[in-house]
Design a protein around this motif. Structure first.
Motif, PDB file in Angstrom:
ATOM      1  N   GLU A  17      10.493 -36.373  18.080  1.00  0.00           N
ATOM      2  CA  GLU A  17       9.637 -36.623  16.919  1.00  0.00           C
ATOM      3  C   GLU A  17      10.452 -36.837  15.648  1.00  0.00           C
ATOM      4  N   TYR A  18      11.625 -36.238  15.565  1.00  0.00           N
ATOM      5  CA  TYR A  18      12.451 -36.431  14.368  1.00  0.00           C
ATOM      6  C   TYR A  18      12.904 -37.887  14.239  1.00  0.00           C
ATOM      7  N   LEU A  19      12.891 -38.632  15.355  1.00  0.00           N
ATOM      8  CA  LEU A  19      13.259 -40.045  15.342  1.00  0.00           C
ATOM      9  C   LEU A  19      12.040 -40.973  15.308  1.00  0.00           C
ATOM     10  N   PHE A  20      10.983 -40.588  16.021  1.00  0.00           N
ATOM     11  CA  PHE A  20       9.808 -41.445  16.179  1.00  0.00           C
ATOM     12  C   PHE A  20       8.676 -41.095  15.214  1.00  0.00           C
ATOM     13  N   GLY A  21       8.746 -39.931  14.598  1.00  0.00           N
ATOM     14  CA  GLY A  21       7.631 -39.460  13.794  1.00  0.00           C
ATOM     15  C   GLY A  21       6.704 -38.622  14.658  1.00  0.00           C
ATOM     16  N   PRO A  22       5.676 -38.028  14.042  1.00  0.00           N
ATOM     17  CA  PRO A  22       4.761 -37.141  14.776  1.00  0.00           C
ATOM     18  C   PRO A  22       4.060 -37.853  15.931  1.00  0.00           C
ATOM     19  N   MET A  23       4.058 -37.203  17.086  1.00  0.00           N
ATOM     20  CA  MET A  23       3.383 -37.760  18.256  1.00  0.00           C
ATOM     21  C   MET A  23       2.548 -36.711  18.975  1.00  0.00           C
ATOM     22  N   VAL A  24       3.095 -35.521  19.157  1.00  0.00           N
ATOM     23  CA  VAL A  24       2.473 -34.510  20.003  1.00  0.00           C
ATOM     24  C   VAL A  24       1.050 -34.183  19.562  1.00  0.00           C
ATOM     25  N   ASN A  25       0.820 -34.128  18.267  1.00  0.00           N
ATOM     26  CA  ASN A  25      -0.518 -33.816  17.758  1.00  0.00           C
ATOM     27  C   ASN A  25      -1.244 -35.044  17.235  1.00  0.00           C
ATOM     28  N   ASP A  26      -0.741 -36.226  17.577  1.00  0.00           N
ATOM     29  CA  ASP A  26      -1.344 -37.463  17.118  1.00  0.00           C
ATOM     30  C   ASP A  26      -2.304 -37.992  18.194  1.00  0.00           C
ATOM     31  N   PRO A  27      -3.607 -37.967  17.916  1.00  0.00           N
ATOM     32  CA  PRO A  27      -4.573 -38.438  18.926  1.00  0.00           C
ATOM     33  C   PRO A  27      -4.320 -39.877  19.378  1.00  0.00           C
ATOM     34  N   LYS A  28      -3.801 -40.736  18.479  1.00  0.00           N
ATOM     35  CA  LYS A  28      -3.535 -42.128  18.861  1.00  0.00           C
ATOM     36  C   LYS A  28      -2.407 -42.209  19.887  1.00  0.00           C
ATOM     37  N   PHE A  29      -1.366 -41.386  19.716  1.00  0.00           N
ATOM     38  CA  PHE A  29      -0.279 -41.370  20.690  1.00  0.00           C
ATOM     39  C   PHE A  29      -0.794 -40.871  22.039  1.00  0.00           C
ATOM     40  N   ILE A  30      -1.568 -39.804  22.018  1.00  0.00           N
ATOM     41  CA  ILE A  30      -2.098 -39.239  23.269  1.00  0.00           C
ATOM     42  C   ILE A  30      -3.016 -40.244  23.953  1.00  0.00           C
ATOM     43  N   GLN A  31      -3.857 -40.940  23.192  1.00  0.00           N
ATOM     44  CA  GLN A  31      -4.728 -41.969  23.770  1.00  0.00           C
ATOM     45  C   GLN A  31      -3.906 -43.105  24.375  1.00  0.00           C
ATOM     46  N   ALA A  32      -2.863 -43.538  23.667  1.00  0.00           N
ATOM     47  CA  ALA A  32      -2.009 -44.610  24.192  1.00  0.00           C
ATOM     48  C   ALA A  32      -1.319 -44.168  25.476  1.00  0.00           C
ATOM     49  N   LEU A  33      -0.872 -42.932  25.507  1.00  0.00           N
ATOM     50  CA  LEU A  33      -0.228 -42.395  26.697  1.00  0.00           C
ATOM     51  C   LEU A  33      -1.202 -42.347  27.865  1.00  0.00           C
ATOM     52  N   GLU A  34      -2.396 -41.836  27.613  1.00  0.00           N
ATOM     53  CA  GLU A  34      -3.420 -41.770  28.670  1.00  0.00           C
ATOM     54  C   GLU A  34      -3.791 -43.165  29.161  1.00  0.00           C
ATOM     55  N   LYS A  35      -3.915 -44.109  28.239  1.00  0.00           N
ATOM     56  CA  LYS A  35      -4.246 -45.490  28.607  1.00  0.00           C
ATOM     57  C   LYS A  35      -3.156 -46.076  29.510  1.00  0.00           C
ATOM     58  N   ASN A  36      -1.885 -45.876  29.140  1.00  0.00           N
ATOM     59  CA  ASN A  36      -0.777 -46.388  29.958  1.00  0.00           C
ATOM     60  C   ASN A  36      -0.749 -45.724  31.329  1.00  0.00           C
ATOM     61  N   ILE A  37      -1.017 -44.428  31.381  1.00  0.00           N
ATOM     62  CA  ILE A  37      -1.053 -43.739  32.683  1.00  0.00           C
ATOM     63  C   ILE A  37      -2.165 -44.331  33.542  1.00  0.00           C
ATOM     64  N   ASN A  38      -3.352 -44.514  32.960  1.00  0.00           N
ATOM     65  CA  ASN A  38      -4.481 -45.060  33.711  1.00  0.00           C
ATOM     66  C   ASN A  38      -4.259 -46.502  34.144  1.00  0.00           C
ATOM     67  N   GLN A  39      -3.470 -47.264  33.369  1.00  0.00           N
ATOM     68  CA  GLN A  39      -3.191 -48.662  33.712  1.00  0.00           C
ATOM     69  C   GLN A  39      -1.951 -48.808  34.586  1.00  0.00           C
ATOM     70  N   ASP A  40      -1.364 -47.693  34.995  1.00  0.00           N
ATOM     71  CA  ASP A  40      -0.146 -47.696  35.805  1.00  0.00           C
ATOM     72  C   ASP A  40       0.983 -48.448  35.100  1.00  0.00           C
ATOM     73  N   SER A  41       1.113 -48.192  33.794  1.00  0.00           N
ATOM     74  CA  SER A  41       2.214 -48.798  33.027  1.00  0.00           C
ATOM     75  C   SER A  41       3.048 -47.722  32.328  1.00  0.00           C
ATOM     76  N   ALA A  42       2.955 -46.497  32.844  1.00  0.00           N
ATOM     77  CA  ALA A  42       3.786 -45.384  32.374  1.00  0.00           C
ATOM     78  C   ALA A  42       4.597 -44.913  33.576  1.00  0.00           C
ATOM     79  N   TYR A  43       5.915 -44.883  33.398  1.00  0.00           N
ATOM     80  CA  TYR A  43       6.806 -44.520  34.496  1.00  0.00           C
ATOM     81  C   TYR A  43       7.684 -43.366  34.048  1.00  0.00           C
TER      82      TYR A  43
END
Length: 167
Positions: free
Chosen positions: A22-48
């Protein structure tokens, strides 16, 4: 080391990875948009990911990558991180090599990574250059932490050479 498709059981591990950078990318862990993007990629089989000891989903993650093929033949690496304890062990190379083997040719792959002025971003820049990515002069807004960013592009007119070398 095995690159696997991430599942929802890996979500906690992804957030642990994100917390390390997070010190390089900015806040993510508590960011609903990051979590949604992560979930979307997992569901689309584009997270490895690479799991510790090639474990089952939900095992500790050593590294992860988000890869978009939705605009093929234009592809995008959206996020890449390796756990601090697992760096310099070939995990990032395995993750990038895995997604590049998924592309069809001819195509192009882009990634926005850290600018040359970010010392902790140098390994990422070198990794992409090792695969043949070229830094572009296109202006990119600074990252959320204020550091510069740069777009890199890989033009694949035929099967990438790295495949022959086992990356």
């Amino acid at each position: 080391m095995k690159v696997a498709s991430a599942t929802m059981d890996d979500l906690k591990g992804w957030l642990e990875l994100a917390s390390e950078v997070e010190y390089l990318f900015g806040p993510m862990v508590n960011d609903p948009k990051f979590i949604q993007a992560l979930e979307k990629n997992i569901n689309q089989d584009s997270a490895y990911c690479v799991r510790e000891n090639d474990g089952l989903p939900g095992s500790k993650l050593l590294g992860g990558i988000l890869f978009s093929a939705s605009n093929a033949p234009k592809y995008k690496i959206g996020w890449l991180s390796v756990s601090s304890k697992a760096r310099n062990k070939g995990i990032a190379t395995a993750l990038v090599g895995h997604v590049l083997r998924l592309i069809t040719v001819p195509s192009e792959v882009v990634v926005i990574t850290f600018g040359d002025d970010i010392p902790d971003g140098q390994p990422a820049r070198k990794l992409y250059q090792k695969f043949g990515f070229i830094p572009l002069d296109e202006l990119i807004p600074n990252g959320p932490e204020g550091g510069s960013r740069q777009k890199f592009k890989l033009d694949c007119l035929k099967e990438p050479t790295f495949v022959k070398f086992g990356f």
